[in-house]
Motif scaffolding. Sequence first.
Motif, PDB file in Angstrom:
ATOM      1  N   THR A   2     -44.474 -25.203  33.747  1.00  0.00           N
ATOM      2  CA  THR A   2     -43.201 -25.757  34.445  1.00  0.00           C
ATOM      3  C   THR A   2     -43.423 -27.282  34.937  1.00  0.00           C
ATOM      4  OG1 THR A   2     -43.493 -24.864  36.623  1.00  0.00           O
ATOM      5  CG2 THR A   2     -42.424 -23.422  35.206  1.00  0.00           C
ATOM      6  N   MET A   3     -42.221 -27.829  35.090  1.00  0.00           N
ATOM      7  CA  MET A   3     -42.535 -29.293  35.452  1.00  0.00           C
ATOM      8  C   MET A   3     -43.022 -29.327  36.908  1.00  0.00           C
ATOM      9  SD  MET A   3     -42.446 -32.323  34.805  1.00  0.00           S
ATOM     10  CE  MET A   3     -41.873 -32.113  33.352  1.00  0.00           C
ATOM     11  N   LYS A   4     -42.512 -28.613  37.830  1.00  0.00           N
ATOM     12  CA  LYS A   4     -42.758 -28.333  39.308  1.00  0.00           C
ATOM     13  C   LYS A   4     -44.342 -28.210  38.974  1.00  0.00           C
ATOM     14  CE  LYS A   4     -42.031 -26.609  43.796  1.00  0.00           C
ATOM     15  NZ  LYS A   4     -43.415 -26.467  44.109  1.00  0.00           N
ATOM     16  N   LYS A   5     -44.796 -27.076  38.339  1.00  0.00           N
ATOM     17  CA  LYS A   5     -46.372 -26.663  38.446  1.00  0.00           C
ATOM     18  C   LYS A   5     -47.296 -27.781  38.114  1.00  0.00           C
ATOM     19  CE  LYS A   5     -49.333 -22.840  37.139  1.00  0.00           C
ATOM     20  NZ  LYS A   5     -49.391 -21.807  36.324  1.00  0.00           N
ATOM     21  N   ALA A   6     -46.832 -28.641  36.964  1.00  0.00           N
ATOM     22  CA  ALA A   6     -47.455 -29.677  36.485  1.00  0.00           C
ATOM     23  C   ALA A   6     -47.546 -30.853  37.566  1.00  0.00           C
ATOM     24  CB  ALA A   6     -46.864 -30.013  35.168  1.00  0.00           C
ATOM     25  N   ILE A   7     -46.596 -31.160  38.116  1.00  0.00           N
ATOM     26  CA  ILE A   7     -46.531 -32.090  39.240  1.00  0.00           C
ATOM     27  C   ILE A   7     -47.251 -31.762  40.333  1.00  0.00           C
ATOM     28  CG2 ILE A   7     -45.097 -33.355  40.937  1.00  0.00           C
ATOM     29  CD1 ILE A   7     -42.776 -33.339  38.805  1.00  0.00           C
ATOM     30  N   ASP A   8     -47.193 -30.586  40.855  1.00  0.00           N
ATOM     31  CA  ASP A   8     -48.140 -29.977  41.900  1.00  0.00           C
ATOM     32  C   ASP A   8     -49.737 -30.308  41.540  1.00  0.00           C
ATOM     33  OD1 ASP A   8     -45.779 -29.634  43.310  1.00  0.00           O
ATOM     34  OD2 ASP A   8     -45.796 -27.484  43.151  1.00  0.00           O
ATOM     35  N   SER A   9     -50.019 -29.848  40.225  1.00  0.00           N
ATOM     36  CA  SER A   9     -51.236 -29.843  39.970  1.00  0.00           C
ATOM     37  C   SER A   9     -51.921 -31.318  39.954  1.00  0.00           C
ATOM     38  CB  SER A   9     -51.564 -29.125  38.579  1.00  0.00           C
ATOM     39  OG  SER A   9     -51.161 -27.834  38.501  1.00  0.00           O
ATOM     40  N   PHE A  10     -51.035 -32.367  39.536  1.00  0.00           N
ATOM     41  CA  PHE A  10     -51.660 -33.588  39.646  1.00  0.00           C
ATOM     42  C   PHE A  10     -51.620 -34.295  40.965  1.00  0.00           C
ATOM     43  CE2 PHE A  10     -50.830 -33.141  35.109  1.00  0.00           C
ATOM     44  CZ  PHE A  10     -52.083 -33.724  34.603  1.00  0.00           C
ATOM     45  N   VAL A  11     -50.794 -33.692  41.732  1.00  0.00           N
ATOM     46  CA  VAL A  11     -50.575 -34.000  43.411  1.00  0.00           C
ATOM     47  C   VAL A  11     -51.996 -33.572  43.998  1.00  0.00           C
ATOM     48  CG1 VAL A  11     -49.540 -33.919  45.681  1.00  0.00           C
ATOM     49  CG2 VAL A  11     -48.195 -34.539  43.375  1.00  0.00           C
ATOM     50  N   ALA A  12     -52.284 -32.386  43.609  1.00  0.00           N
ATOM     51  CA  ALA A  12     -53.558 -31.701  44.046  1.00  0.00           C
ATOM     52  C   ALA A  12     -54.772 -32.405  43.710  1.00  0.00           C
ATOM     53  CB  ALA A  12     -53.435 -30.329  43.651  1.00  0.00           C
ATOM     54  N   LEU A  13     -54.436 -32.830  42.270  1.00  0.00           N
ATOM     55  CA  LEU A  13     -55.780 -33.609  41.945  1.00  0.00           C
ATOM     56  C   LEU A  13     -55.958 -34.946  42.425  1.00  0.00           C
ATOM     57  CD1 LEU A  13     -58.037 -34.159  39.704  1.00  0.00           C
ATOM     58  CD2 LEU A  13     -56.015 -35.253  38.264  1.00  0.00           C
ATOM     59  N   GLY A  14     -54.836 -35.579  42.890  1.00  0.00           N
ATOM     60  CA  GLY A  14     -54.869 -36.860  43.560  1.00  0.00           C
ATOM     61  C   GLY A  14     -55.680 -36.528  44.900  1.00  0.00           C
ATOM     62  N   ASN A  15     -55.488 -35.696  45.748  1.00  0.00           N
ATOM     63  CA  ASN A  15     -56.037 -35.172  46.990  1.00  0.00           C
ATOM     64  C   ASN A  15     -57.499 -34.916  46.713  1.00  0.00           C
ATOM     65  OD1 ASN A  15     -53.436 -35.607  48.235  1.00  0.00           O
ATOM     66  ND2 ASN A  15     -52.937 -33.401  47.971  1.00  0.00           N
ATOM     67  N   ARG A  16     -57.682 -34.062  45.554  1.00  0.00           N
ATOM     68  CA  ARG A  16     -59.164 -33.858  45.611  1.00  0.00           C
ATOM     69  C   ARG A  16     -60.156 -34.940  45.147  1.00  0.00           C
ATOM     70  NH1 ARG A  16     -60.609 -28.588  43.546  1.00  0.00           N
ATOM     71  NH2 ARG A  16     -58.877 -27.122  44.269  1.00  0.00           N
ATOM     72  N   LEU A  17     -59.405 -35.967  44.650  1.00  0.00           N
ATOM     73  CA  LEU A  17     -60.003 -37.221  44.157  1.00  0.00           C
ATOM     74  C   LEU A  17     -60.279 -38.321  45.483  1.00  0.00           C
ATOM     75  CD1 LEU A  17     -58.439 -38.072  40.684  1.00  0.00           C
ATOM     76  CD2 LEU A  17     -60.886 -37.170  41.150  1.00  0.00           C
ATOM     77  N   ARG A  18     -59.815 -37.949  46.444  1.00  0.00           N
ATOM     78  CA  ARG A  18     -60.064 -38.804  47.492  1.00  0.00           C
ATOM     79  C   ARG A  18     -61.689 -38.707  47.982  1.00  0.00           C
ATOM     80  NH1 ARG A  18     -55.718 -39.882  51.166  1.00  0.00           N
ATOM     81  NH2 ARG A  18     -53.676 -38.619  50.554  1.00  0.00           N
ATOM     82  N   ALA A  19     -62.152 -37.754  47.664  1.00  0.00           N
ATOM     83  CA  ALA A  19     -63.649 -37.544  48.045  1.00  0.00           C
ATOM     84  C   ALA A  19     -64.524 -37.404  46.726  1.00  0.00           C
ATOM     85  CB  ALA A  19     -63.831 -36.595  48.981  1.00  0.00           C
ATOM     86  N   LEU A  20     -64.708 -38.610  46.036  1.00  0.00           N
ATOM     87  CA  LEU A  20     -65.215 -38.359  44.834  1.00  0.00           C
ATOM     88  C   LEU A  20     -66.804 -38.328  45.027  1.00  0.00           C
ATOM     89  CD1 LEU A  20     -64.890 -38.586  41.579  1.00  0.00           C
ATOM     90  CD2 LEU A  20     -65.402 -40.988  41.596  1.00  0.00           C
ATOM     91  N   PRO A  21     -67.691 -37.109  44.686  1.00  0.00           N
ATOM     92  CA  PRO A  21     -68.895 -37.091  44.978  1.00  0.00           C
ATOM     93  C   PRO A  21     -69.856 -38.379  44.416  1.00  0.00           C
ATOM     94  CG  PRO A  21     -68.008 -34.902  44.036  1.00  0.00           C
ATOM     95  CD  PRO A  21     -66.954 -35.892  43.991  1.00  0.00           C
TER      96      PRO A  21
END
Length: 327
Positions: A2-21
Amino acid sequence: MTMKKAIDSFVALGNRLRALPDEVIARAVAENPWFTPASIRAAIEALRCEMLESEKLTTWLAPYAVPVREPKEVLVIMAGNIPLVGFFDLLCVVVSGHRCLVKPSSKDRTLTEYVVSLLHEIDPDCPVTITDGSAMPDAVIATGSDNTNRYFRERYRTIPALLRGSRFSVAILTGEEREEELRGLEEDIWLHNGLGCRNVSMLWLKRGVDFPKIRPQATDEKYRNNYLQTRALLSMTGEEFIDLDGAVAICKEEFPAALSAIAYSYYDTEQEITAWLEKHDSELQCIVAREGVIRHPRRVDFGRAQHPALTDYPDAVDVIAFLERIA
């Protein structure tokens, strides 16, 4: 998805990328010596701020009929000139509802595979798969040099294809630019060692205005070697140039061949510039200028060339509209 699920996934990705190892950054730099930790972090931050925020994603997708009803397999062949340069195409394919087959560049495999792994951690059903590109997909989005673009046209002639070759960017100066705008222009020219199609490689100066006081920001040893070789060749041939102590500026109305060279020329009126831009439209990616100096759909402010928004489609071709059509 779904559109909401896709958007939520990429928002979560942005949060994960705050701390690139650090070890991921180190492997990416080892894989592509043109990358630096600073340029990788700059690319990640641009993606996070411009492409991975919920409100921006929602507003961007609102006019489109996505997700599509009949998902297809879309191959994304990525370039590797700057960090994660192919991410936007991956994003477009997934949010449109298609299945994304990603063929990373050998020069940017580490970062691409890391991002895909994060998406699968966030949502195991995320329709993204790393591939070698050997199988024929339903459609393709491919970015490369003009030579590889010709190969793509032949190989994928029987399926819908969005193919991109080499592009260049220019800046238009009036002589009234503020200090912070000139510092932004330095980033527009030299971030990622000037290797991106959105990196400015030509300046248009209002006639009578001095060449701007800009300082080269590319510190890579290979870039400096290119500068020393280019400067030596120009000196030997007697061609006039401005030595910027790290790059050279050459007065001509065509894009330079050398990485460390910047072309510059002069204009008198907006009409003159508009005519030149129209003539060279197929070569241009973006135009850096103050608002009001030039009316152009790909104009961006100084310091924003390497921060494309979701609607700043490469080559001015709407990727989501292309993905709607193939469904």
